[in-house]
Each structure stands twice: as C-alpha cells, then as structure tokens.
Design an enzyme around this catalytic site. Structure first.
Site, PDB file in Angstrom:
ATOM      1  N   CYS A   1       4.764 -10.704   9.992  1.00 27.69           N
ATOM      2  CA  CYS A   1       4.809 -12.010   9.345  1.00 27.69           C
ATOM      3  C   CYS A   1       3.683 -12.105   8.315  1.00 27.69           C
ATOM      4  O   CYS A   1       2.606 -11.563   8.510  1.00 27.69           O
ATOM      5  CB  CYS A   1       4.669 -13.187  10.313  1.00 27.69           C
ATOM      6  SG  CYS A   1       5.911 -13.222  11.582  1.00 27.69           S
TER       7      CYS A   1
ATOM      8  N   ARG B   1       5.487  -7.547   5.131  1.00 26.55           N
ATOM      9  CA  ARG B   1       5.068  -7.856   6.499  1.00 26.55           C
ATOM     10  C   ARG B   1       6.215  -8.403   7.353  1.00 26.55           C
ATOM     11  O   ARG B   1       6.048  -8.630   8.563  1.00 26.55           O
ATOM     12  CB  ARG B   1       3.933  -8.882   6.482  1.00 26.55           C
ATOM     13  CG  ARG B   1       2.741  -8.461   5.656  1.00 26.55           C
ATOM     14  CD  ARG B   1       1.640  -9.485   5.747  1.00 26.55           C
ATOM     15  NE  ARG B   1       1.207  -9.647   7.118  1.00 26.55           N
ATOM     16  CZ  ARG B   1       0.299  -8.905   7.714  1.00 26.55           C
ATOM     17  NH1 ARG B   1      -0.289  -7.948   7.055  1.00 26.55           N
ATOM     18  NH2 ARG B   1      -0.035  -9.123   8.961  1.00 26.55           N
TER      19      ARG B   1
ATOM     20  N   TRP C   1       8.913 -11.990  10.553  1.00 26.29           N
ATOM     21  CA  TRP C   1       9.523 -10.870  11.275  1.00 26.29           C
ATOM     22  C   TRP C   1       9.690 -11.384  12.700  1.00 26.29           C
ATOM     23  O   TRP C   1       8.710 -11.595  13.410  1.00 26.29           O
ATOM     24  CB  TRP C   1       8.599  -9.650  11.230  1.00 26.29           C
ATOM     25  CG  TRP C   1       9.200  -8.417  11.811  1.00 26.29           C
ATOM     26  CD1 TRP C   1       9.960  -7.497  11.168  1.00 26.29           C
ATOM     27  CD2 TRP C   1       9.065  -7.953  13.170  1.00 26.29           C
ATOM     28  NE1 TRP C   1      10.317  -6.494  12.033  1.00 26.29           N
ATOM     29  CE2 TRP C   1       9.784  -6.743  13.267  1.00 26.29           C
ATOM     30  CE3 TRP C   1       8.422  -8.436  14.308  1.00 26.29           C
ATOM     31  CZ2 TRP C   1       9.871  -6.012  14.448  1.00 26.29           C
ATOM     32  CZ3 TRP C   1       8.504  -7.708  15.489  1.00 26.29           C
ATOM     33  CH2 TRP C   1       9.232  -6.508  15.539  1.00 26.29           C
TER      34      TRP C   1
ATOM     35  N   ASN D   1       1.076 -16.344  12.270  1.00 26.79           N
ATOM     36  CA  ASN D   1       1.397 -14.917  12.388  1.00 26.79           C
ATOM     37  C   ASN D   1       0.751 -14.421  13.673  1.00 26.79           C
ATOM     38  O   ASN D   1      -0.458 -14.582  13.851  1.00 26.79           O
ATOM     39  CB  ASN D   1       0.832 -14.163  11.168  1.00 26.79           C
ATOM     40  CG  ASN D   1       0.827 -12.667  11.364  1.00 26.79           C
ATOM     41  OD1 ASN D   1       1.682 -12.124  12.064  1.00 26.79           O
ATOM     42  ND2 ASN D   1      -0.118 -11.988  10.741  1.00 26.79           N
ATOM     43  N   GLY D   2       1.569 -13.850  14.572  1.00 26.59           N
ATOM     44  CA  GLY D   2       1.012 -13.355  15.836  1.00 26.59           C
ATOM     45  C   GLY D   2       1.917 -13.765  16.983  1.00 26.59           C
ATOM     46  O   GLY D   2       3.067 -14.151  16.778  1.00 26.59           O
TER      47      GLY D   2
ATOM     48  N   GLU E   1       8.095  13.843  10.762  1.00 26.13           N
ATOM     49  CA  GLU E   1       7.889  12.859   9.698  1.00 26.13           C
ATOM     50  C   GLU E   1       9.126  12.767   8.788  1.00 26.13           C
ATOM     51  O   GLU E   1       9.532  11.676   8.384  1.00 26.13           O
ATOM     52  CB  GLU E   1       6.627  13.228   8.907  1.00 26.13           C
ATOM     53  CG  GLU E   1       6.299  12.337   7.721  1.00 26.13           C
ATOM     54  CD  GLU E   1       5.988  10.889   8.084  1.00 26.13           C
ATOM     55  OE1 GLU E   1       5.901  10.549   9.277  1.00 26.13           O
ATOM     56  OE2 GLU E   1       5.859  10.078   7.151  1.00 26.13           O
TER      57      GLU E   1
ATOM     58  N   LYS F   1      11.273   9.382   8.224  1.00 27.48           N
ATOM     59  CA  LYS F   1      11.512   8.804   6.889  1.00 27.48           C
ATOM     60  C   LYS F   1      13.000   8.521   6.696  1.00 27.48           C
ATOM     61  O   LYS F   1      13.379   7.463   6.238  1.00 27.48           O
ATOM     62  CB  LYS F   1      11.054   9.748   5.773  1.00 27.48           C
ATOM     63  CG  LYS F   1       9.586   9.931   5.558  1.00 27.48           C
ATOM     64  CD  LYS F   1       8.847   8.757   4.984  1.00 27.48           C
ATOM     65  CE  LYS F   1       8.421   7.817   6.066  1.00 27.48           C
ATOM     66  NZ  LYS F   1       7.126   7.915   6.618  1.00 27.48           N
TER      67      LYS F   1
ATOM     68  N   GLU G   1      14.324   5.568   8.962  1.00 28.87           N
ATOM     69  CA  GLU G   1      13.903   4.196   8.706  1.00 28.87           C
ATOM     70  C   GLU G   1      14.469   3.611   7.434  1.00 28.87           C
ATOM     71  O   GLU G   1      14.668   2.414   7.356  1.00 28.87           O
ATOM     72  CB  GLU G   1      12.377   4.032   8.801  1.00 28.87           C
ATOM     73  CG  GLU G   1      11.553   4.752   7.806  1.00 28.87           C
ATOM     74  CD  GLU G   1      10.060   4.495   8.000  1.00 28.87           C
ATOM     75  OE1 GLU G   1       9.670   3.434   8.471  1.00 28.87           O
ATOM     76  OE2 GLU G   1       9.277   5.400   7.656  1.00 28.87           O
TER      77      GLU G   1
ATOM     78  N   HIS H   1      16.959  24.485  23.484  1.00 32.37           N
ATOM     79  CA  HIS H   1      16.901  23.821  24.789  1.00 32.37           C
ATOM     80  C   HIS H   1      17.623  22.482  24.785  1.00 32.37           C
ATOM     81  O   HIS H   1      17.311  21.625  25.606  1.00 32.37           O
ATOM     82  CB  HIS H   1      15.437  23.675  25.220  1.00 32.37           C
ATOM     83  CG  HIS H   1      14.739  24.994  25.287  1.00 32.37           C
ATOM     84  ND1 HIS H   1      14.908  25.871  26.332  1.00 32.37           N
ATOM     85  CD2 HIS H   1      13.915  25.603  24.406  1.00 32.37           C
ATOM     86  CE1 HIS H   1      14.193  26.967  26.091  1.00 32.37           C
ATOM     87  NE2 HIS H   1      13.591  26.823  24.936  1.00 32.37           N
TER      88      HIS H   1
ATOM     89  N   LYS I   1       5.877  -3.642   7.384  1.00 30.85           N
ATOM     90  CA  LYS I   1       4.862  -2.656   7.014  1.00 30.85           C
ATOM     91  C   LYS I   1       3.749  -2.597   8.042  1.00 30.85           C
ATOM     92  O   LYS I   1       3.238  -1.531   8.362  1.00 30.85           O
ATOM     93  CB  LYS I   1       4.294  -3.035   5.645  1.00 30.85           C
ATOM     94  CG  LYS I   1       3.272  -2.070   5.098  1.00 30.85           C
ATOM     95  CD  LYS I   1       3.938  -0.800   4.647  1.00 30.85           C
ATOM     96  CE  LYS I   1       2.954   0.254   4.204  1.00 30.85           C
ATOM     97  NZ  LYS I   1       3.561   1.593   4.242  1.00 30.85           N
TER      98      LYS I   1
HETATM   99  O1  M6R Z   1      -0.392   0.877   9.547  1.00 29.28           O
HETATM  100  P1  M6R Z   1      -0.205   1.970  10.553  1.00 29.28           P
HETATM  101  O2  M6R Z   1      -0.424   3.324   9.970  1.00 29.28           O
HETATM  102  O3  M6R Z   1      -0.995   1.769  11.795  1.00 29.28           O
HETATM  103  O4  M6R Z   1       1.318   1.874  10.935  1.00 29.28           O
HETATM  104  C1  M6R Z   1       1.881   2.684  11.925  1.00 29.28           C
HETATM  105  C2  M6R Z   1       3.385   2.668  11.852  1.00 29.28           C
HETATM  106  O5  M6R Z   1       3.872   1.383  12.031  1.00 29.28           O
HETATM  107  C3  M6R Z   1       3.890   3.202  10.500  1.00 29.28           C
HETATM  108  O6  M6R Z   1       3.409   4.483  10.231  1.00 29.28           O
HETATM  109  C4  M6R Z   1       5.427   3.229  10.488  1.00 29.28           C
HETATM  110  O7  M6R Z   1       5.907   4.174  11.368  1.00 29.28           O
HETATM  111  C5  M6R Z   1       5.908   3.485   9.057  1.00 29.28           C
HETATM  112  N1  M6R Z   1       6.951   2.587   8.722  1.00 29.28           N
HETATM  113  C6  M6R Z   1       6.390   4.871   8.855  1.00 29.28           C
HETATM  114  O8  M6R Z   1       6.890   5.077   7.588  1.00 29.28           O
END
Ligand code: M6R
Length: 614
Positions: free
Chosen positions: A2, A27, A74, A100-101, A487, A491, A494, A510, A609
C-alpha cells in the site's frame, strides 16, 4: 504494501495526490482513493483497480482544497473493491484515515467497538482503527492527536497512517510503526508519502519518521514531532535527498523494467564506484568491522524473493572465495523457527532491495536480539533495514520501479562478489593471483553486460515469439548458475503468468524430467566452466524426451550450441562472475514474453514492489 500520500499547505491538493499515487502504485494497485478537505467538509472518491480508474471517475469533477490524503492499496483484509479501498471514515463521518500495514488485534478491538454501538461497512482493519480513534476521542473528550496517540498504544501490528478531522482541515496527524513514512518539508507546506519520490518535484528536504514516532502537521506552523508511547517531544532530523528526477522517469522505454534491464551496465558501475580500484576493494562497513569478518565461523544470509536468489549466489561466492560456511534462509521461515545463532562467531547478512520487506526486517531484529552482528545489503537509502543493521553496503542501483527486480538483483550480486573477495583477502583463503585476476575481470563487467545486451537482443525476440504461448518453462543451471535458473523462472512467472521452475540441472532426473515433452522449453545455462560436460549430458536427456533446448553459452561455444534449438551467446567471463551476465538474457526473455502476451510488465497482478506485510 500500500502507498500513502498526503498534502497540507497552500497548493491544490488533488493533483499532488493523484500524481503521487501514480508514483506509489508499485506498492499496490488493486484499488485507490483520495479525500480532499475544505472548510467543514471533504470530497472523497474511491475506486477499484489502478489509480487511472480513480482518475477517470474524478475527471469531470472540480476538487478544491489544500489539505488531502490518498491511498493505493494491496488488499490484505477484505477484497479489492470500492468499499474496502481507503480512505476510511469513522461512524460520525468526522475522522478520515489512510493506513499502510496490518492491525493484528483488529478483531478484538472490533468486538469492543461493536458492543459500543459502532458499525462497519468494510472488512478492513483500517476501518476498525479509525473508529477506535473516534471512540477514544469522544469518550475522553480528547484532541485528535491525543486520541490517535492513545489508540496507537492499544494497537498490535504495523502501520503508517495519516488522519484528518473534518472540521479541522488545517491539521493532519501522522504516525509510524513498521511501515515506511517520509515527510517532505517546505516553507508553509508538508508532503506525506510512503517514499519521497512523489514529492521530489516540490522539495528535497525529507524527514523519515522512525518507528514509534508521530507528528502533528499544522498549516503555517512548525512540525510537532513526538513519541507515541509517552508524548515526549522530539527534534526532527531533516535530510537532503540526492535523487535525480531522471532516475524515476521511463524516458524512451515502454516499461520501467526494460529501462532497468538496460541500465545495468551503469548501475553495476555505480555499485563498484569507489569500492574497486586497481585491485583494491574498499567497503566501509567491512573495513570498520574487519575483525568480525576475519573471525566469523559462519554466515547466515536472510532474504526473500529475488534477494534470496542473490543470497544463494552469495553462498557459492563466500564459500568458494572466503571459505566460510554459509546458510541461506527465507526470512519468513528464519524468523519463526528460533534459529541457532552463535553470538560470537556468526554474521547475519540481510539482503533487500526495498529495505522494507516485513519478514526480512523481522529476521534482522531477531538476529540483533540474539546479539549477532548483522550486515545489510540494501538498495533504498535510509530504509528501515538500512537503518537497523550494524553495518552494511548500499547497492547504489538507483530507484527500481518495475515490480520485477532486475538491476537491484545484479547490484546485490556485485556487492556479494566484493564482499567475498574482500573477506577472502582478509582470511588469505584465495591466492594473490586468483584475487587479482578476479578483481581485474570484475572491473570489466559493466562493459561486458553492455555487450551482452547488444549480443542477445535479436535472439531473445525470436525465442519470445516462438514460446510466448506455452504453459510451462523449465530453467536449469549448475553450481553458481543454479540460483540464476531460479531467478529466471521467478522473473517469467511473476510478469507473464507462465508456470516456470528453476532446478539444478542434474536434479532434473529426480522428478521434473517427467514433465518434459515436445511442448516444454528448457532454458539451460551452459557456460564453459560450470560443469560443462555434465550439462551436455543433461541436455541429451532432455532431447531424448523431445524437450526444446534454449541454451545460454559463451562466445565460441560449439558443442552445446549444436544440440540446442535456440542459442543465446554471451561474453566469456570467470565462473564466479558469470551470474552477472547469465541473468541478463533471462530478464530480457521474461520481459519480451510478458510484453508479447500484452501483460502490464511493471505492475503484475497480485504483486507489489515492497512487501511490508508478513
Ligand atoms: O525489497 P526486497 O528485495 O526485500 O524484496 C524481496 C522480494 O519481495 C522481491 O525480490 C520480489 O521477489 C520481486 N518481485 C522479484 O522480482
């Protein structure tokens, strides 16, 4: 998650709020709302969906007022709809709150409020909070600020809030615990936001509220900063922001993610600047704690998401170059399992782009409580994690706006390489020759990332066109490139919503091998030095089952290339540094696929984010 925004001053609040919300959409973006105040009244609009939906709803309406608050959400408690969107209004219509929280004890408070005749329209914890403040205010005939303070002392959870009283638009009360809150200050005006970017056009003077602090903003008056627990008055510390506005604009790029991918030659250079010069590595936070690093018997790396993947690369680097045993933990698991941490011999490294990830922050606090030295690798300067660690190194990647992490990830790897080389040098765990050779190659990385981008562009486009419609992808790598496979899969998942898995190449036998058929593209990182012969064996196994091979190989490669359906060539580099190059095509492939599928690359569904809820 948020984003919250607020303004109190002499300008029209609405444009500041709506433009600010656009900048905070990273956010959370499932609903948004604003309230703008005039004498004895306010205009309030909310809308499901992105901030543009809210903007459309308001487009033909004149909103006047020089005090206002806004929120982009969010969803946690209650679905993403107009009713659950913020701002929330108290039963009397007099108090208007954004938050926010998460209020963890909201249910118990709600029961008390229900018994006292309060009613609720939404399913949110925020509506409970605004009514608690109203209840306490009316019952005890308190000022808004005192009612807020007393209420917050009853709250368990995390918050950054801003609240306005209908009949007193000349005042906003804000408070923070666990969620970020930045306050921009100019002559005769205040800006409130979850991060300072929304008010950069107006002021570079910022105060980051600390946990447990609240502030009363009054038109034309000095800031009144206090401790929530005992109302003790505090002196604000104003910092001057160093952000360049260009860094937060898309420029010629269609999406921030693409811009951020292409920025990597520069961001890696920025990470190395002043830290790697002529074979000498200098990291302030390591230098000043030299003995801790020399004597450490083990390191635990704690992070989430992409930062966790970077941490896994850190494990390979630190074990190989500094010869220290390393464990990598998901922050959400670490914090709840009473980890064994030997105070004297352990270093905890927390990695976070945002520096606000709730689980990582809690893990850091837990480690500190156990008396362990905590080192942070963060991108956002002044973030909660950066402020709470014992020492650390910023990644200097600049603001990362695309939800999918790219340039922050490579900057994290760059810091981990620096760290591993530095500690290895202290502990004499690598030869002078190897150290010098790696430092020299490391200095060439920005240029090689640049060349990688030039070399891969056309091939990636072709591959994306060939496979954008599949349902599954497999990513394989070995050794230090196994986390890169993770990774790559993350990517793709997401931003394109295609199911993807990352695996150590040999582990495929396996289980995942059962998935392979002619419809399964398999991306294999097959650089020269990383168990090259073994990888060829793995490729043969996939081909025998008709899987499609997309390989990432070094320039001059022949063997793997011959076996592949598609080949992506990247420059040669030492194995230890190779993730900084091998991840680039995976980022671009995910981007291209999501783009062809017509997805909103920067704002993928259900994500935010910065994950400030656990
Ligand atoms: O801000 P942070 O690096 O702590 O965030 C961790 C994850 O939320 C963040 O890396 C998330 O997995 C990304 N969307 C990956 O692209």
């Amino acid at each position: 998650m948020c984003g919250i925004i607020g303004y109190l001053g002499y300008r029209d609040a609405y444009p500041i709020l709506i433009n600010g919300l656009k900048k905070l959409e990273y956010r959370g973006y499932d609903s948004s709302g604003i309230a703008v105040f005039y004498e004895n009244g306010y205009t309030l609009y909310k809308s499901k969906g992105k901030v543009n939906e809210l903007k459309k709803k308001i487009s033909s309406i004149q909103i006047k007022g020089t005090t206002g608050i806004g929120h982009t959400r969010w969803a946690t408690h209650g679905g993403p709809d107009d009713v659950n969107a913020h701002p929330h209004v108290s039963n009397s219509n007099e108090l208007i709150l954004i938050h926010n929280g998460i209020i963890e004890n909201y249910h118990a408070i709600k029961i008390i409020l229900l018994k006292n005749g309060f009613t609720f329209k939404s399913k949110t914890d925020t509506e409970v909070l605004v009514n608690l403040i109203e209840f306490i205010k009316k019952k005890n005939k308190l000022s808004l600020e005192e009612a807020v303070r007393i209420s917050l002392n009853e709250i368990v959870g995390a918050y950054s809030i801003a609240i306005v009283e209908k009949y007193h638009p000349e005042r906003i009360v804000i408070a923070k615990l666990g969620s970020p809150l930045a306050l921009g200050i100019n002559e005769r005006e205040f800006f409130i936001a979850s991060d300072p970017i929304p008010f950069l056009d107006y002021t570079k003077n910022v105060i980051y509220l600390k946990d447990g602090e609240m502030a009363i903003l009054r038109k034309g008056e000095e800031l009144d900063l206090r401790k929530i627990v005992d109302n003790h008055k505090l002196s604000p510390i104003i910092q001057e922001l160093q952000i360049n506005l260009k860094e937060i604009e898309k420029g010629e790029y269609k999406y921030f993610m693409l811009k951020e991918i292409y920025e990597q030659p520069k961001t890696i250079l920025d990470t190395l600047r002043g830290r790697l010069t002529d074979g000498l590595i200098w990291i302030n936070g390591v230098e000043s704690n030299k003995n801790i690093f020399i004597n450490a018997k083990c390191i635990t790396i704690v992070a989430c998401g992409s930062s966790w993947n970077a941490g896994l690369i850190g494990e390979y680097l630190l074990e190989e170059l500094a010869r220290i045993p390393v464990e990598v933990e998901y922050a959400s698991e670490f914090r709840y399992r009473n980890p064994i941490l030997e105070k004297k011999d352990t270093i905890v490294i927390v990695i976070s782009q945002s520096g606000e990830t709730a689980d990582t922050l809690s893990a850091l606090k837990l480690a500190k409580k156990k008396g362990v030295f905590v080192f942070g690798i963060c991108n956002v300067v002044g973030s909660s994690i950066a402020r709470n660690v014992d020492a650390g190194a910023y990644t200097h990647a600049g603001p990362e706006i695309g939800v999918a992490s790219t340039k922050a990830f490579t900057a994290q790897i760059a810091v981990l390489v620096l760290l591993a080389l530095k500690i290895g040098k202290y502990r004499l765990s690598l030869t002078e020759y190897r150290y010098n050779h790696l430092c020299q190659e490391f200095g060439l990385i920005p240029e090689k990332v640049n060349r990688t981008l030039e070399m891969i562009e056309n091939d990636i486009e072709k591959i994306a066109k060939a496979y954008y419609n599949v349902n599954n992808f497999l990513y394989l790598g070995r050794g230090i490139n196994f986390p890169v496979a993770l990774e790559g899969a993350l990517k793709l998942k997401e931003i394109s919503y295609i199911h993807a898995e990352g695996y150590p190449a040999a582990e495929m036998k396996h289980g995942p091998i059962a998935l392979i058929d002619e419809n399964m593209p398999v991306v294999i990182i097959a650089t020269k030095k990383g168990c090259y012969e073994k990888i060829i064996g793995n490729i043969q196994e996939i081909k025998a089952r008709k899987g499609k091979i997309i390989s990432i190989v070094n320039e001059g490669d022949v063997q793997v290339s011959m076996l592949s359906d598609y080949v992506i060539k990247i420059p040669n580099i030492s194995e230890e540094l190779s993730p900084l190059l091998t991840v680039i095509p995976l980022q671009l492939l995910a981007y291209q696929i999501a783009f062809i599928r017509g997805e909103n690359v920067d704002q993928p569904r259900n994500l935010a984010k910065s994950v400030t809820v656990e």
